[in-house]
Design a protein around this motif. Structure first.
Motif, PDB file in Angstrom:
ATOM      1  N   GLN A  40       0.804  -1.259   0.012  1.00  0.00           N
ATOM      2  CA  GLN A  40       0.051  -0.137   0.100  1.00  0.00           C
ATOM      3  C   GLN A  40       0.779   1.367   0.074  1.00  0.00           C
ATOM      4  O   GLN A  40       0.451   2.444  -0.644  1.00  0.00           O
ATOM      5  CB  GLN A  40      -1.117  -0.060   1.292  1.00  0.00           C
ATOM      6  CG  GLN A  40      -0.486   0.153   2.594  1.00  0.00           C
ATOM      7  CD  GLN A  40       0.132   1.594   2.726  1.00  0.00           C
ATOM      8  OE1 GLN A  40      -0.652   2.428   2.260  1.00  0.00           O
ATOM      9  NE2 GLN A  40       0.830   1.795   3.994  1.00  0.00           N
ATOM     10  N   GLY A  41       2.096   1.108   0.722  1.00  0.00           N
ATOM     11  CA  GLY A  41       2.984   2.211   0.577  1.00  0.00           C
ATOM     12  C   GLY A  41       3.488   2.592  -0.797  1.00  0.00           C
ATOM     13  O   GLY A  41       3.767   3.695  -1.049  1.00  0.00           O
ATOM     14  N   GLU A  42       3.715   1.676  -1.575  1.00  0.00           N
ATOM     15  CA  GLU A  42       4.165   1.777  -2.905  1.00  0.00           C
ATOM     16  C   GLU A  42       3.336   2.266  -3.605  1.00  0.00           C
ATOM     17  O   GLU A  42       3.653   3.100  -4.649  1.00  0.00           O
ATOM     18  CB  GLU A  42       4.684   0.275  -3.394  1.00  0.00           C
ATOM     19  CG  GLU A  42       5.810  -0.353  -2.725  1.00  0.00           C
ATOM     20  CD  GLU A  42       7.212   0.488  -2.965  1.00  0.00           C
ATOM     21  OE1 GLU A  42       7.575   0.590  -4.160  1.00  0.00           O
ATOM     22  OE2 GLU A  42       7.780   0.997  -1.922  1.00  0.00           O
ATOM     23  N   GLY A  44       0.553   4.218  -2.974  1.00  0.00           N
ATOM     24  CA  GLY A  44      -0.005   5.464  -2.394  1.00  0.00           C
ATOM     25  C   GLY A  44      -1.726   5.371  -2.271  1.00  0.00           C
ATOM     26  O   GLY A  44      -1.959   4.089  -2.236  1.00  0.00           O
ATOM     27  N   GLU A  45      -2.186   6.593  -2.179  1.00  0.00           N
ATOM     28  CA  GLU A  45      -3.413   6.444  -1.685  1.00  0.00           C
ATOM     29  C   GLU A  45      -4.278   5.670  -2.672  1.00  0.00           C
ATOM     30  O   GLU A  45      -4.354   5.972  -3.794  1.00  0.00           O
ATOM     31  CB  GLU A  45      -4.071   7.962  -1.892  1.00  0.00           C
ATOM     32  CG  GLU A  45      -3.374   8.719  -0.934  1.00  0.00           C
ATOM     33  CD  GLU A  45      -3.435  10.310  -1.163  1.00  0.00           C
ATOM     34  OE1 GLU A  45      -2.639  10.532  -2.022  1.00  0.00           O
ATOM     35  OE2 GLU A  45      -4.340  10.847  -0.827  1.00  0.00           O
ATOM     36  N   VAL A  47      -7.893   4.827  -4.315  1.00  0.00           N
ATOM     37  CA  VAL A  47      -9.092   5.527  -4.800  1.00  0.00           C
ATOM     38  C   VAL A  47     -10.332   4.597  -5.102  1.00  0.00           C
ATOM     39  O   VAL A  47     -11.381   5.076  -5.042  1.00  0.00           O
ATOM     40  CB  VAL A  47      -8.683   6.515  -5.759  1.00  0.00           C
ATOM     41  CG1 VAL A  47      -7.895   7.678  -5.163  1.00  0.00           C
ATOM     42  CG2 VAL A  47      -8.320   6.136  -7.132  1.00  0.00           C
ATOM     43  N   TYR A  48      -9.957   3.371  -5.405  1.00  0.00           N
ATOM     44  CA  TYR A  48     -11.005   2.367  -5.839  1.00  0.00           C
ATOM     45  C   TYR A  48     -10.519   0.904  -5.833  1.00  0.00           C
ATOM     46  O   TYR A  48      -9.167   0.696  -6.189  1.00  0.00           O
ATOM     47  CB  TYR A  48     -11.346   2.809  -7.282  1.00  0.00           C
ATOM     48  CG  TYR A  48     -12.501   2.057  -7.976  1.00  0.00           C
ATOM     49  CD1 TYR A  48     -13.509   1.881  -7.063  1.00  0.00           C
ATOM     50  CD2 TYR A  48     -12.460   1.140  -9.038  1.00  0.00           C
ATOM     51  CE1 TYR A  48     -15.028   1.178  -7.884  1.00  0.00           C
ATOM     52  CE2 TYR A  48     -13.471   0.505  -9.484  1.00  0.00           C
ATOM     53  CZ  TYR A  48     -14.392   0.568  -8.857  1.00  0.00           C
ATOM     54  OH  TYR A  48     -15.624  -0.149  -9.455  1.00  0.00           O
ATOM     55  N   GLU A  68      -7.044   0.614  -7.762  1.00  0.00           N
ATOM     56  CA  GLU A  68      -6.562   2.008  -8.395  1.00  0.00           C
ATOM     57  C   GLU A  68      -5.984   2.897  -7.272  1.00  0.00           C
ATOM     58  O   GLU A  68      -6.740   3.181  -6.401  1.00  0.00           O
ATOM     59  CB  GLU A  68      -7.806   2.872  -8.824  1.00  0.00           C
ATOM     60  CG  GLU A  68      -8.633   2.116 -10.174  1.00  0.00           C
ATOM     61  CD  GLU A  68      -7.945   2.138 -11.369  1.00  0.00           C
ATOM     62  OE1 GLU A  68      -6.804   2.895 -11.456  1.00  0.00           O
ATOM     63  OE2 GLU A  68      -8.460   1.705 -12.263  1.00  0.00           O
ATOM     64  N   ALA A  69      -4.946   3.429  -7.530  1.00  0.00           N
ATOM     65  CA  ALA A  69      -4.178   4.415  -6.613  1.00  0.00           C
ATOM     66  C   ALA A  69      -4.289   5.823  -7.728  1.00  0.00           C
ATOM     67  O   ALA A  69      -4.652   5.639  -8.756  1.00  0.00           O
ATOM     68  CB  ALA A  69      -2.866   4.041  -6.344  1.00  0.00           C
ATOM     69  N   VAL A  70      -4.070   6.830  -6.980  1.00  0.00           N
ATOM     70  CA  VAL A  70      -3.836   8.110  -7.662  1.00  0.00           C
ATOM     71  C   VAL A  70      -2.946   7.914  -8.875  1.00  0.00           C
ATOM     72  O   VAL A  70      -3.018   8.080 -10.123  1.00  0.00           O
ATOM     73  CB  VAL A  70      -3.536   9.415  -6.618  1.00  0.00           C
ATOM     74  CG1 VAL A  70      -3.117  10.391  -7.669  1.00  0.00           C
ATOM     75  CG2 VAL A  70      -4.565   9.325  -5.663  1.00  0.00           C
ATOM     76  N   LYS A  71      -1.737   7.278  -8.475  1.00  0.00           N
ATOM     77  CA  LYS A  71      -0.733   7.065  -9.496  1.00  0.00           C
ATOM     78  C   LYS A  71      -0.678   6.236 -10.560  1.00  0.00           C
ATOM     79  O   LYS A  71      -0.276   6.046 -11.603  1.00  0.00           O
ATOM     80  CB  LYS A  71       0.713   7.250  -8.873  1.00  0.00           C
ATOM     81  CG  LYS A  71       1.078   8.388  -8.081  1.00  0.00           C
ATOM     82  CD  LYS A  71       1.497   9.507  -9.252  1.00  0.00           C
ATOM     83  CE  LYS A  71       2.934   9.261  -9.790  1.00  0.00           C
ATOM     84  NZ  LYS A  71       3.146  10.166 -11.025  1.00  0.00           N
ATOM     85  N   THR A  72      -1.256   4.830  -9.879  1.00  0.00           N
ATOM     86  CA  THR A  72      -1.132   3.580 -10.716  1.00  0.00           C
ATOM     87  C   THR A  72      -2.115   2.779 -10.550  1.00  0.00           C
ATOM     88  O   THR A  72      -2.993   2.844  -9.598  1.00  0.00           O
ATOM     89  CB  THR A  72       0.106   3.082 -10.628  1.00  0.00           C
ATOM     90  OG1 THR A  72       0.129   1.972 -11.402  1.00  0.00           O
ATOM     91  CG2 THR A  72       0.011   2.341  -9.348  1.00  0.00           C
ATOM     92  N   THR A  73      -2.468   1.864 -11.545  1.00  0.00           N
ATOM     93  CA  THR A  73      -3.493   0.754 -11.416  1.00  0.00           C
ATOM     94  C   THR A  73      -2.742  -0.650 -11.192  1.00  0.00           C
ATOM     95  O   THR A  73      -1.593  -0.968 -11.732  1.00  0.00           O
ATOM     96  CB  THR A  73      -4.215   0.541 -12.615  1.00  0.00           C
ATOM     97  OG1 THR A  73      -4.886   1.759 -13.028  1.00  0.00           O
ATOM     98  CG2 THR A  73      -5.166  -0.601 -12.431  1.00  0.00           C
ATOM     99  N   PRO A  99     -11.885   2.654   0.128  1.00  0.00           N
ATOM    100  CA  PRO A  99     -10.407   1.776  -0.201  1.00  0.00           C
ATOM    101  C   PRO A  99      -9.483   2.654   0.577  1.00  0.00           C
ATOM    102  O   PRO A  99      -8.460   1.852   0.840  1.00  0.00           O
ATOM    103  CB  PRO A  99     -10.446   2.534  -1.690  1.00  0.00           C
ATOM    104  CG  PRO A  99     -11.290   3.638  -2.038  1.00  0.00           C
ATOM    105  CD  PRO A  99     -12.603   3.390  -1.074  1.00  0.00           C
TER     106      PRO A  99
ATOM    107  N   TYR B  28       5.867  11.267  -2.580  1.00  0.00           N
ATOM    108  CA  TYR B  28       4.678  12.205  -1.809  1.00  0.00           C
ATOM    109  C   TYR B  28       5.136  12.069  -0.357  1.00  0.00           C
ATOM    110  O   TYR B  28       6.166  11.257  -0.051  1.00  0.00           O
ATOM    111  CB  TYR B  28       3.327  11.648  -1.850  1.00  0.00           C
ATOM    112  CG  TYR B  28       3.239  10.184  -1.138  1.00  0.00           C
ATOM    113  CD1 TYR B  28       3.001   9.571  -0.155  1.00  0.00           C
ATOM    114  CD2 TYR B  28       3.163   9.068  -2.123  1.00  0.00           C
ATOM    115  CE1 TYR B  28       3.005   8.552   0.515  1.00  0.00           C
ATOM    116  CE2 TYR B  28       3.194   7.721  -1.552  1.00  0.00           C
ATOM    117  CZ  TYR B  28       3.057   7.426  -0.234  1.00  0.00           C
ATOM    118  OH  TYR B  28       2.959   6.283  -0.029  1.00  0.00           O
ATOM    119  N   ARG B 299      -5.224   5.244 -17.691  1.00  0.00           N
ATOM    120  CA  ARG B 299      -3.696   5.229 -17.495  1.00  0.00           C
ATOM    121  C   ARG B 299      -2.952   5.219 -19.086  1.00  0.00           C
ATOM    122  O   ARG B 299      -3.580   4.803 -20.161  1.00  0.00           O
ATOM    123  CB  ARG B 299      -3.278   3.888 -16.888  1.00  0.00           C
ATOM    124  CG  ARG B 299      -3.928   3.753 -15.768  1.00  0.00           C
ATOM    125  CD  ARG B 299      -3.443   4.448 -14.521  1.00  0.00           C
ATOM    126  NE  ARG B 299      -4.079   4.119 -13.352  1.00  0.00           N
ATOM    127  CZ  ARG B 299      -4.095   4.955 -12.257  1.00  0.00           C
ATOM    128  NH1 ARG B 299      -3.477   6.118 -12.324  1.00  0.00           N
ATOM    129  NH2 ARG B 299      -4.852   4.627 -11.120  1.00  0.00           N
TER     130      ARG B 299
END
Lengths: 137, 365
Positions: A40-42, A44-45, A47-48, A68-73, A99, B28, B299
């Motif tokens: 989860q740290g890798e 990030g937040e 979102v879904y 889905e994270a802000v940065k990546t799926t 989530p 972040y 993406r």
């Protein structure tokens, strides 16, 4: 530093598995599966979270859902072969829709699915907390 | 992997560090969303020291820049900056950059080019390859640090640390001045967030003290350290291009919506003839914004389809917009489908998401 609780099993895809004391009607062991604090740290937040495989039997290493994270799926992989019994209602968009629980409590309220193990032998292929700590260090 | 002179500061603040363009950078500190909203509503400070800086000095400096840069640098006054890109000779883009016209040294013109970290070596070779008039080119990337202080409170915070009147620096202008204990830094009214603010170019030996002073001065106004994750979501909400995603060596500035920085009246400009044709006759695809009617996030690399399911484009950037709380993205799309509100589909490989073409910027202050 990320948390790695003792007593859980870990996969190379950064899922954890916790055997519960429950069994299904036909005697299969029931376990909870989630993603690790490190994962989860890798990511990030989050979102879904999507799991549309409830009721299905999924083989080891197959995809059972997506986060889905802000940065990546990222896909979620089965640590063992199992039937998906339940998708955590706290995460489900039609229910709790939180989530972010995976970020705040990855080994507790942030569990992703409840499964019935169809091949107990596969548990031997998973890592202990110590083994997982070595892998991510 | 390279690192900036603030690495220990980032680690002490608990930053999640990642490899970005060969640099170990903070993605972040607390959360991308929180940092994003801090910049939109208050202020944030970014370490963007990974960016590259070249100094060009010489009688022929302007001629060199006019040839390799798409925008018209002859319009720059001393103390003014400009967004530009390097055409690659095949219609694509080597990199996008800022061109700063610096004060003259010994009566000789000086410019500074600020380029993307991941392209420093490629850009260095490209600029030198076209240097036919003995312009002195120096790569200062390893000697300079860069802080971006962005957000509606950024100006007020910085003003408390400098005697330079920041109201005297218009948008895309800069001056040299003292900030905190740091002397003779470049204070530039530029940024990549759409929320206003300044960027400060300083020496590596100044940057840690300056970082501390700004964090301290800004704390009461809600300024927090902000990472590259928020920088990306902020720029995407504004529809600003990111090299490697939305613009590459295979995309033309005309397709990318960068006609406004592509001055084909400049006779020496690389790819001038090609861009003239693209401007006059049009292009087959253009970079467009879209919003997704789903929780799934688009993406880079996902295919865009029309409602009949035919392939009409490809996603170059996507995120969940922290300000709007909907998934947004940019994509190269067939020009027949660019009208605002056109229904399109985004193919994730596993699912098809309903989406519609929309105007950029996605977010308006």
């Amino acid at each position: 530093m990320s948390t790695i609780p003792e007593g859980l099993k870990y996969s190379k895809e950064h899922e954890w598995l916790k055997i519960t004391e429950e069994k299904t009607e036909d005697g299969l062991s029931i376990a909870l599966v989630g993603i690790t604090d490190f994962a989860q740290g890798e990511l990030g937040e989050l979102v879904y979270v999507e799991v549309d495989t409830v009721g299905e039997e999924i083989a080891i290493d197959e995809v059972f859902g997506t986060v889905e994270a802000v940065k990546t799926t990222s896909d979620l992989f089965m640590p063992v072969s199992a039937k998906i019994l339940e998708f955590n209602p706290l995460l489900n968009e039609d229910d709790g829709d939180q989530p972010e629980l995976i970020n705040s409590d990855p080994f507790g309220d942030g569990w992703v699915v409840k499964i019935a193990l169809t091949n107990m032998d596969e548990l031997e292929g998973l890592m202990s907390a110590e083994g997982y700590a070595d892998m991510i260090s | 992997m390279k690192e900036t002179f603030l690495k220990s500061r980032h680690e002490a603040l608990g930053a999640k560090m990642v490899d970005f363009a060969g640099f170990n950078m903070p993605v972040y500190y607390s959360s991308i969303k929180e940092e994003h909203l801090a910049v939109r509503n208050h202020a944030g400070i970014f370490d963007v020291s990974h960016m590259g800086e070249f100094h060009l000095k010489g009688i022929g400096a302007l001629d060199l820049i006019q040839k390799i840069c798409s925008n018209d640098a002859s319009k720059l006054a001393i103390g003014q900056a400009q967004y530009s890109c390097f055409p690659n000779g095949e219609g694509g883009i080597v990199d996008d950059l800022l061109v700063y016209r610096m004060p003259e040294e010994d009566g000789v013109p000086v410019y500074m080019l600020v380029v993307n970290a991941g392209n420093i070596e490629k850009d260095w070779n490209w600029v030198n390859q076209h240097n036919k008039r003995a312009v002195t080119i120096v790569d200062l990337s390893d000697n300079m640090s860069l802080l971006a202080i962005q957000g509606p409170k950024a100006k007020g915070i910085l003003q408390r640390l400098t005697k330079t009147d920041l109201n005297d620096i218009p948008f895309y202008h800069f001056t040299k001045g003292d900030v905190g204990k740091s002397e003779n830094v470049i204070i530039s009214n530029t940024g990549y967030t759409g929320s206003g603010g300044f960027e400060i170019y300083c020496s590596n030996s100044q940057v840690d003290e300056l970082w501390d002073e700004i964090l301290e001065a800004g704390a009461s106004d809600g300024l927090i350290p902000t990472g590259l994750g928020a920088r990306d979501t902020l720029r995407l909400e504004m529809g600003y291009c990111l090299y490697g995603n939305d613009i590459t060596d295979k995309t033309s500035p005309i397709e990318a919506g960068l006609s406004w920085i592509t001055k084909t009246y400049k006779k020496t400009l690389i790819d001038r003839a090609l861009y003239k044709v693209q401007k006059n006759k049009g292009v087959d695809r253009k970079l467009a914004g879209f919003k997704v009617h789903d929780r799934r996030v688009p993406r880079q690399g996902y295919e865009i389809k029309n409602i009949e399911g035919e392939n009409i484009g490809v996603v170059t950037s996507g995120t969940l917009s922290p300000s709007l709380e909907i998934p947004i993205g940019m994509a190269y799309i067939d020009v027949a489908y660019l009208d605002e509100g056109t229904k399109i589909l985004v193919d994730t490989g596993r699912k098809t998401l309903e989406a519609e073409v929309c105007k950029m910027p996605f977010y308006k202050n």
